[in-house]
Design a protein around this motif. Structure first.
Motif, PDB file in Angstrom:
ATOM      1  N   LYS A  67       0.736  -1.151  -0.192  1.00 36.26           N
ATOM      2  CA  LYS A  67      -0.096   0.069   0.140  1.00 36.26           C
ATOM      3  C   LYS A  67       0.825   1.123  -0.114  1.00 36.26           C
ATOM      4  CE  LYS A  67      -4.160  -1.792   2.215  1.00 36.26           C
ATOM      5  NZ  LYS A  67      -5.052  -1.707   3.289  1.00 36.26           N
ATOM      6  N   ASP A  68       2.046   1.035   0.654  1.00 32.05           N
ATOM      7  CA  ASP A  68       2.963   2.651   0.610  1.00 32.05           C
ATOM      8  C   ASP A  68       3.936   2.555  -0.483  1.00 32.05           C
ATOM      9  OD1 ASP A  68       4.438   0.312   1.151  1.00 32.05           O
ATOM     10  OD2 ASP A  68       5.307   1.264   3.097  1.00 32.05           O
ATOM     11  N   SER A  69       3.772   1.417  -1.452  1.00 27.33           N
ATOM     12  CA  SER A  69       4.558   1.755  -2.597  1.00 27.33           C
ATOM     13  C   SER A  69       4.440   2.759  -3.341  1.00 27.33           C
ATOM     14  CB  SER A  69       4.184   0.352  -3.687  1.00 27.33           C
ATOM     15  OG  SER A  69       5.035   0.354  -4.942  1.00 27.33           O
ATOM     16  N   LYS A  70       5.659   3.210  -4.081  1.00 24.39           N
ATOM     17  CA  LYS A  70       5.588   4.571  -5.026  1.00 24.39           C
ATOM     18  C   LYS A  70       5.373   3.990  -6.400  1.00 24.39           C
ATOM     19  CE  LYS A  70       8.607   6.841  -1.788  1.00 24.39           C
ATOM     20  NZ  LYS A  70       9.923   7.780  -1.951  1.00 24.39           N
ATOM     21  N   ILE A  71       5.216   3.093  -6.805  1.00 21.74           N
ATOM     22  CA  ILE A  71       4.923   2.356  -8.045  1.00 21.74           C
ATOM     23  C   ILE A  71       3.371   2.673  -8.379  1.00 21.74           C
ATOM     24  CG2 ILE A  71       4.643   0.370  -9.630  1.00 21.74           C
ATOM     25  CD1 ILE A  71       6.850  -1.275  -7.686  1.00 21.74           C
ATOM     26  N   SER A  72       3.084   3.402  -9.502  1.00 19.47           N
ATOM     27  CA  SER A  72       1.840   3.986  -9.617  1.00 19.47           C
ATOM     28  C   SER A  72       1.280   3.469 -10.972  1.00 19.47           C
ATOM     29  CB  SER A  72       1.800   5.337  -9.816  1.00 19.47           C
ATOM     30  OG  SER A  72       2.727   5.843 -10.892  1.00 19.47           O
ATOM     31  N   GLY A 106       6.069   1.802 -13.773  1.00 19.52           N
ATOM     32  CA  GLY A 106       7.038   1.868 -12.748  1.00 19.52           C
ATOM     33  C   GLY A 106       7.421   0.806 -12.123  1.00 19.52           C
ATOM     34  N   LYS A 117      12.236  -3.522 -10.870  1.00 26.74           N
ATOM     35  CA  LYS A 117      11.808  -3.874  -9.543  1.00 26.74           C
ATOM     36  C   LYS A 117      11.794  -5.305  -9.554  1.00 26.74           C
ATOM     37  CE  LYS A 117      10.929   0.183  -8.308  1.00 26.74           C
ATOM     38  NZ  LYS A 117      11.750   0.695  -7.211  1.00 26.74           N
ATOM     39  N   ASP A 165       9.088  -6.517  -4.474  1.00 24.98           N
ATOM     40  CA  ASP A 165       8.303  -5.258  -4.747  1.00 24.98           C
ATOM     41  C   ASP A 165       6.857  -5.155  -5.095  1.00 24.98           C
ATOM     42  OD1 ASP A 165      10.527  -3.498  -4.397  1.00 24.98           O
ATOM     43  OD2 ASP A 165      11.312  -4.408  -6.061  1.00 24.98           O
TER      44      ASP A 165
END
Length: 257
Positions: A122-127, A131, A135, A177
């Protein structure tokens, strides 16, 4: 159909098996192989009984065929060799119908068809999918989802696991990831306490060469059971039994186009 020797052998694993309650004793007898680590399609409940959408569908098909069926939990990696070694009569385990597998076994018509998806913490920066470049992505080994990642996510590092439970543990603890699997499997997981770490990033376009035409029931090459299964699948679709089972697990149509 198993002969009497195989039926006797199947009885020795009755502790891992359950019988289709509405099957007729005088009908055919089949042993069904399944990898029971893939909820909500197949899983083992607190009492040690194999449950799930696939299992309920198999029971309905056996009842339609007036057959008595038992289930055996089998590791995914060896499930096709075990079928061809006549350890059981069919595989009902969310197995996608693909050209590669059709070289080894025959399949019934599909009984569901859902797309692959990606889940991330949930806090991943992959959008988005872009992205994911560079990974680490987890997937269950010997699956269409692993093959999909190898082809379409080639700029990622793919880490393979014997079971889905293991890749879920690693993404929840930050060792990978993202993960790839069927959208239903991932959706059910992220809604559970065990999957509270994560969210669905996106579904992915179906590659029919890899994902096939949907999930079917695998049988040995040339087995006439194929036509019986196809007739039974059509019958439970027409009778409403399929929808009854589907609605027990999902709030959308899993049969697909």
């Amino acid at each position: 159909m198993f002969n009497s020797t195989r039926i006797f052998a199947a009885a020795s694993i009755a502790a891992m098996s359950l019988f289709a309650g509405s099957a007729m004793a005088e009908g055919e007898k089949y042993v069904i192989g399944t990898d029971s680590t893939y909820p909500p399609f197949e899983f083992v409940d607190a009492s040690g009984t194999i449950q799930g959408f696939d299992i309920d569908i198999a029971k309905a098909l056996c009842a339609e065929m007036k057959a008595e069926c038992s289930f055996v939990s089998t590791d995914w990696d060896g499930i096709i060799p075990a079928l061809n070694a006549k350890k059981f009569d069919m595989i009902v385990s969310s197995m996608s119908i693909t050209p590669e597998r059709l070289k080894l076994v025959d399949f019934s018509n599909k009984y569901y068809n859902t797309p692959p998806a990606i889940a991330v913490p949930k806090d991943s920066k992959i959008s988005d999918v872009a992205g994911l470049k560079g990974k680490v992505i987890g997937a269950q080994t010997s699956t269409t989802h692993a093959n999909y990642a190898e082809k379409h996510l080639a700029d990622t590092e793919l880490k393979l696991y014997p079971t889905a439970d293991e890749y879920k543990l690693d993404v929840s603890s930050g060792r990978v990831d993202a993960v790839i699997d069927d959208v239903v499997v991932l959706s059910e997981w992220v809604k559970s306490d065990a999957g509270a770490c994560c969210k669905i990033l996106t579904t992915l376009p179906v590659d029919k060469e890899i994902n096939g035409e949907g999930a079917g029931i695998a049988i040995r090459k040339g087995d006439p059971l194929k036509e019986k299964l196809n007739t039974a699948i059509a019958a439970i679709r027409a009778s409403g039994e399929y929808k009854k089972i589907q609605d027990k697990y999902f709030d959308f149509d899993v049969y697909g186009d």
